[in-house]
Design an enzyme around this catalytic site. Structure first.
Site, PDB file in Angstrom:
ATOM      1  N   LYS A  98       0.825  -1.219   0.000  1.00 34.05           N
ATOM      2  CA  LYS A  98       0.000   0.000   0.000  1.00 34.05           C
ATOM      3  C   LYS A  98       0.862   1.273   0.000  1.00 34.05           C
ATOM      4  O   LYS A  98       2.076   1.227   0.258  1.00 34.05           O
ATOM      5  CB  LYS A  98      -0.921  -0.028   1.220  1.00 34.05           C
ATOM      6  N   TYR A 126     -12.376  -1.939  -3.410  1.00 35.51           N
ATOM      7  CA  TYR A 126     -12.831  -2.076  -2.026  1.00 35.51           C
ATOM      8  C   TYR A 126     -14.356  -1.930  -1.905  1.00 35.51           C
ATOM      9  O   TYR A 126     -14.848  -1.591  -0.831  1.00 35.51           O
ATOM     10  CB  TYR A 126     -12.121  -1.048  -1.143  1.00 35.51           C
ATOM     11  N   ASN A 149      -2.017   0.396   6.747  1.00 34.42           N
ATOM     12  CA  ASN A 149      -1.442  -0.815   7.325  1.00 34.42           C
ATOM     13  C   ASN A 149      -0.602  -1.636   6.347  1.00 34.42           C
ATOM     14  O   ASN A 149      -0.486  -2.852   6.455  1.00 34.42           O
ATOM     15  CB  ASN A 149      -2.531  -1.654   8.000  1.00 34.42           C
ATOM     16  N   HIS A 165      -2.292  -5.414   1.672  1.00 41.04           N
ATOM     17  CA  HIS A 165      -3.575  -6.096   1.506  1.00 41.04           C
ATOM     18  C   HIS A 165      -3.294  -7.539   1.142  1.00 41.04           C
ATOM     19  O   HIS A 165      -2.347  -7.817   0.385  1.00 41.04           O
ATOM     20  CB  HIS A 165      -4.397  -5.460   0.368  1.00 41.04           C
ATOM     21  N   GLU A 168      -9.823 -10.813  -7.275  1.00 42.10           N
ATOM     22  CA  GLU A 168      -8.861  -9.709  -7.143  1.00 42.10           C
ATOM     23  C   GLU A 168      -7.697  -9.862  -8.136  1.00 42.10           C
ATOM     24  O   GLU A 168      -7.242  -8.870  -8.711  1.00 42.10           O
ATOM     25  CB  GLU A 168      -8.356  -9.638  -5.701  1.00 42.10           C
TER      26      GLU A 168
END
Ligand code: DAT
Ligand code: MG
Length: 140
Positions: free
Chosen positions: A11, A51, A114, A117, A128
């Site tokens: 990320k 998302y 964080n 993913h 995905e």
């Protein structure tokens, strides 16, 4: 358990801090093979589509803004029991709860930012992967 594929994103908080290599080292040390990888900059609309399952959550807008804020590295990982194994390597969503040695315990800045993913199940992994990669790009 059979060999599986899972989808991963490094990320923006991690790419910004030049942590792609450190995260890939943890992935490879766990026995997962990076069979596809590219650096992209998502639009907010693309992040929102990825998302969409979280659209009703209070943090959705902030999450989409964050995911579009800077480049990300999208990856396909392959290995024995890859989906659960990568979730273990990542650690808990909130880094405060993540086990020592996990990616999120070492690198994540907050529950929202964080660092990584990872897919949570075989059906979401397949969905995905195909959102970001064509079959030709998966080199197992
Ligand atoms: P995970 O990424 O561990 O699969 P998730 O699917 O529940 O976690 O949530 C997706 C992302 O949304 C998560 O990585 C960061 C963000 N998020 C989750 N809970 C949050 C919260 N309470 N506050 C802010 N962002 C949150
Ligand atoms: Mg999730």
């Amino acid at each position: 358990m059979a060999v599986q594929r899972t989808f991963s994103i490094i990320k923006p908080d991690a790419t910004r801090r030049n942590l792609t290599g450190a995260i890939n080292a943890k992935i490879e040390a766990a026995g997962l093979r990076i069979i596809a990888q590219k650096r992209i900059h998502l639009t907010k609309a693309q992040a929102g589509q990825f998302y969409a399952v979280h659209a009703a959550r209070p943090f959705y807008d902030e999450l989409c803004e964050f995911m579009a804020s800077e480049p990300v590295v999208v990856q396909v990982l392959e290995g024995e029991d890859a989906i659960v194994k990568y979730r273990e390597v990542m650690g808990a969503t909130n880094p405060a709860d993540a086990a020592a040695g996990t990616i999120r315990a070492e690198f994540a800045e907050s529950v929202g930012e964080n660092s990584v993913h990872g897919s949570d199940a075989p059906d979401t992994a397949a969905q995905e992967i195909s959102f970001f990669f064509s079959g030709l790009e998966l080199v197992g």
